[in-house]
Design a protein around this motif. Structure first.
Motif, PDB file in Angstrom:
ATOM      1  N   PRO A   1       0.805  -1.226   0.000  1.00 47.86           N
ATOM      2  CA  PRO A   1       0.000   0.000   0.000  1.00 47.86           C
ATOM      3  C   PRO A   1       0.839   1.278   0.000  1.00 47.86           C
ATOM      4  O   PRO A   1       1.994   1.290   0.432  1.00 47.86           O
ATOM      5  CB  PRO A   1      -0.800  -0.109   1.303  1.00 47.86           C
ATOM      6  CG  PRO A   1      -0.733  -1.544   1.705  1.00 47.86           C
ATOM      7  CD  PRO A   1       0.581  -2.046   1.193  1.00 47.86           C
ATOM      8  N   VAL A   2       0.235   2.357  -0.489  1.00 47.15           N
ATOM      9  CA  VAL A   2       0.728   3.714  -0.276  1.00 47.15           C
ATOM     10  C   VAL A   2      -0.267   4.371   0.671  1.00 47.15           C
ATOM     11  O   VAL A   2      -1.390   4.692   0.277  1.00 47.15           O
ATOM     12  CB  VAL A   2       0.845   4.498  -1.597  1.00 47.15           C
ATOM     13  CG1 VAL A   2       1.139   5.970  -1.320  1.00 47.15           C
ATOM     14  CG2 VAL A   2       1.950   3.907  -2.479  1.00 47.15           C
ATOM     15  N   ASP A   3       0.118   4.521   1.924  1.00 40.30           N
ATOM     16  CA  ASP A   3      -0.795   4.960   2.983  1.00 40.30           C
ATOM     17  C   ASP A   3      -0.516   6.403   3.398  1.00 40.30           C
ATOM     18  O   ASP A   3       0.638   6.765   3.673  1.00 40.30           O
ATOM     19  CB  ASP A   3      -0.673   4.054   4.203  1.00 40.30           C
ATOM     20  CG  ASP A   3      -1.278   2.680   3.975  1.00 40.30           C
ATOM     21  OD1 ASP A   3      -2.157   2.567   3.096  1.00 40.30           O
ATOM     22  OD2 ASP A   3      -0.866   1.732   4.671  1.00 40.30           O
ATOM     23  N   TYR A   4      -1.574   7.181   3.493  1.00 38.08           N
ATOM     24  CA  TYR A   4      -1.459   8.569   3.980  1.00 38.08           C
ATOM     25  C   TYR A   4      -1.293   8.578   5.488  1.00 38.08           C
ATOM     26  O   TYR A   4      -1.958   7.818   6.214  1.00 38.08           O
ATOM     27  CB  TYR A   4      -2.700   9.362   3.589  1.00 38.08           C
ATOM     28  CG  TYR A   4      -2.737  10.759   4.165  1.00 38.08           C
ATOM     29  CD1 TYR A   4      -1.889  11.746   3.692  1.00 38.08           C
ATOM     30  CD2 TYR A   4      -3.626  11.080   5.191  1.00 38.08           C
ATOM     31  CE1 TYR A   4      -1.918  13.035   4.220  1.00 38.08           C
ATOM     32  CE2 TYR A   4      -3.666  12.358   5.720  1.00 38.08           C
ATOM     33  CZ  TYR A   4      -2.805  13.329   5.244  1.00 38.08           C
ATOM     34  OH  TYR A   4      -2.839  14.597   5.775  1.00 38.08           O
ATOM     35  N   SER A   5      -0.408   9.427   5.996  1.00 42.62           N
ATOM     36  CA  SER A   5      -0.211   9.570   7.438  1.00 42.62           C
ATOM     37  C   SER A   5      -0.583  10.978   7.878  1.00 42.62           C
ATOM     38  O   SER A   5       0.131  11.943   7.598  1.00 42.62           O
ATOM     39  CB  SER A   5       1.252   9.298   7.816  1.00 42.62           C
ATOM     40  OG  SER A   5       1.470   9.607   9.181  1.00 42.62           O
ATOM     41  N   ARG A   6      -1.704  11.080   8.567  1.00 48.07           N
ATOM     42  CA  ARG A   6      -2.123  12.380   9.095  1.00 48.07           C
ATOM     43  C   ARG A   6      -1.131  12.877  10.145  1.00 48.07           C
ATOM     44  O   ARG A   6      -0.798  14.065  10.200  1.00 48.07           O
ATOM     45  CB  ARG A   6      -3.525  12.272   9.697  1.00 48.07           C
ATOM     46  CG  ARG A   6      -4.027  13.562  10.320  1.00 48.07           C
ATOM     47  CD  ARG A   6      -5.454  13.424  10.809  1.00 48.07           C
ATOM     48  NE  ARG A   6      -6.365  13.132   9.700  1.00 48.07           N
ATOM     49  CZ  ARG A   6      -7.670  12.914   9.852  1.00 48.07           C
ATOM     50  NH1 ARG A   6      -8.198  12.943  11.068  1.00 48.07           N
ATOM     51  NH2 ARG A   6      -8.429  12.667   8.808  1.00 48.07           N
TER      52      ARG A   6
END
Length: 406
Positions: free
Chosen positions: A23-28
Motif C-alpha cells: 500500500p501507499v498509505d497517507y499519514s495524518r
C-alpha cells in the motif's frame, strides 16, 4: 547503461502474483509534523520483509537453465539475502548467502529459514562481498549482486511504477540509499513517466558514499569500517551503474544521523504501529529533521524494510522513553536510617510517578558514612513531570546526583 523503462515494466510483469503490491498509505500524524502530505510506501510489509525480493526474484528468473544448475551465491547485509533465498527456493535451486558476522540475528535466521546456506564473514557488507567472491570462484555458482546489476535495478524500479499508479498526484519520492539499486530503479521509472516528480535520496551520515558521490559528481567509496543503525544501507562501495543513474535522474541527496533514525523508528512504532528497520526509516527521519522541506506537497516516503532485530527494538524503545521524558533515572543521597527510603518513595508516589525499580546502596565508598545512595527508574508523563519530581525531592532536602541514565 542501456536499462530502460521497458525493462522495468517487464520486471513488473514477471513479479505480478509473486510479490505484494504494497500500500501507499497517507499519514495524518506525520503530515502534521512535517507540513508535507506524507504517504508511506510500505515495503516493510513486503514478502521477506523488504523490497529486495523484487530485484532478486527478477534476476534469478532471467538466468538460463544451465546457470540454475550451478546454484546462486550472494553477499548481503540481510534483506537481499532473504530475497535471493526466497527466489532460489521458488526456483528449486541452491543458494548461498554470505553475511557480515554482526548481521542482525533476525535476518540471518530468516535467510536460513528460506532454505539458503548462510556464511558469516567480516565486519560489514564489503567484507562479506569479498568472501562471497572467493566462494563463487571456488564453486562456480552464479553471483547475484545486491544492487549493481541491471536486472536487480529493473526489479527495484517496480516500486516507482507502483507509486505512480497508486498516487498519480505524487510530487516527490524519498528513497533510502545504500548501494543505490532501489533509488536508481525508482528514479529511472518515475522520471521516464513523470519527469516533474522529484526524487530525493537519503543516506546515513555514517555511511555517505553515494551522497558524497552525488555531491561531487564523481564516484567515491568510503575507507575503513562503517557503523550505523541503518545496517541495510551501510555500504562503503556504492554501485557504479547506480551512480550513473543517480547523476542523471536524482534531484537531491541528504543524510541523517543515527539518533534521528532511532527517533523515526520509535515514532513509526508508536504513532503508526509499523515496525521499520533503520535503513527503512531514514526517509522519514530526513523529513522530521527538515533536511527535506516540501510544504503542502504530496511526498511518498519509501519504508524499504522491516527486518529489525527485536533486541534493537527493545533498546530503541527504552531510549525513546528516556528521550521523551516518559522514563527517568534518578540518583539520590539519603540518610541511612529506618523510614528514609519509605519517605522518599511516598514523595514520588504522591506525584503519580510509577516506580519501576529501586536500588539501595549503603556500602559504596564514594557514599558518605551514615548516608545511602538510592537509584530509581521511574515511569513519568513528560519532562515537566520529571521537573516536578526533582524539585519536590530537592525541597525535601534530598541531594539529587543524577537525573540521567546510569
Amino acid at each position: 547503461m542501456s536499462l530502460t523503462i521497458a525493462e522495468i515494466k517487464e520486471a513488473a510483469g514477471v513479479l505480478k502474483g509473486v510479490i505484494y503490491t504494497t500500500p501507499v498509505d497517507y499519514s495524518r500524524t506525520f503530515s502534521g509534523l512535517t507540513g508535507s502530505n506524507v504517504y508511506f510506501k510500505t515495503e516493510n510489509v513486503q514478502k521477506t520483509g523488504s523490497f529486495k525480493i523484487r530485484g532478486a526474484y527478477y534476476k534469478i528468473s532471467r538466468l538460463a537453465k544451465e546457470q540454475w544448475d550451478k546454484g546462486v551465491i550472494t553477499a548481503s547485509a540481510g534483506n537481499h539475502g532473504q530475497g535471493v533465498a526466497y527466489a532460489a527456493a521458488k526456483a528449486g535451486i541452491n543458494a548461498t548467502v554470505v553475511m557480515p558476522a554482526n548481521a542482525p540475528i533476525a535476518k540471518v535466521e530468516a535467510t536460513r529459514d528460506y532454505g539458503a546456506v548462510t556464511v558469516l564473514a567480516g565486519k560489514g557488507y564489503d567484507d562479506a562481498y569479498a568472501r562471497a567472491m572467493e566462494l563463487q570462484n571456488q564453486t562456480g555458482a552464479i553471483f547475484v549482486h545486491g544492487f549493481d546489476d541491471p536486472d536487480i535495478i529493473a526489479g527495484q524500479g517496480t516500486v516507482g511504477l507502483e507509486i505512480l499508479e497508486q498516487l498519480p498526484e505524487t510530487d516527490a519520492i524519498v528513497v533510502p540509499v545504500g548501494g543505490g539499486g532501489l533509488i536508481a530503479g525508482v528514479a529511472l521509472a518515475v522520471k521516464s513517466l513523470r519527469p516533474e516528480v522529484k526524487i530525493i535520496g537519503v543516506q546515513s551520515e555514517a555511511a555517505p558514499a553515494m551522497f558524497l558521490s552525488h555531491q561531487s559528481k564523481c564516484w567515491q567509496e568510503m575507507h575503513g569500517q562503517v557503523c550505523t543503525l541503518a545496517d541495510g544501507i551501510a555500504v562503503r562501495r556504492p554501485g557504479r551503474l547506480n551512480f550513473d543513474l543517480l547523476c542523471r535522474y536524482v534531484d537531491e541527496m541528504v543524510t541523517v544521523e543515527d539518533e534521528e533514525i532511532a527517533r523515526a523508528i520509535t515514532m513509526l512504532l508508536e504513532r503508526s504501529k509499523m515496525v521499520v528497520e533503520g535503513a527503512g526509516a531514514v526517509g522519514l527521519a530526513a523529513l522530521l529533521q527538515q533536511r527535506i522541506v516540501m510544504p503542502g506537497k504530496n511526498v511518498v516516503v519509501v519504508l524499504s524494510g522491516g527486518n529489525i532485530d527485536i533486541n534493537a527494538v527493545s533498546i530503541l524503545i527504552e531510549r525513546g522513553l528516556l528521550r521523551s521524558g516518559r522514563r527517568v533515572y534518578l540518583r539520590a543521597i539519603v540518610d541511612d536510617r529506618p523510614g528514609t527510603l519509605q519517605n522518599l518513595l511516598e514523595a514520588i508516589a504522591d506525584l503519580q510517578a510509577n516506580i519501576i525499580s529501586v536500588s539501595h546502596d549503603r556500602v559504596d565508598p564514594r557514599v558518605p558514612l551514615k548516608k545511602a545512595e538510592v537509584k530509581l527508574l521511574l515511569e513519568t508523563r513528560n519532562d515537566l513531570h520529571i521537573m516536578e519530581i526533582t524539585n519536590l525531592l530537592k525541597e525535601k532536602g534530598y541531594k539529587i546526583i543524577s537525573e540521567k541514565n546510569f
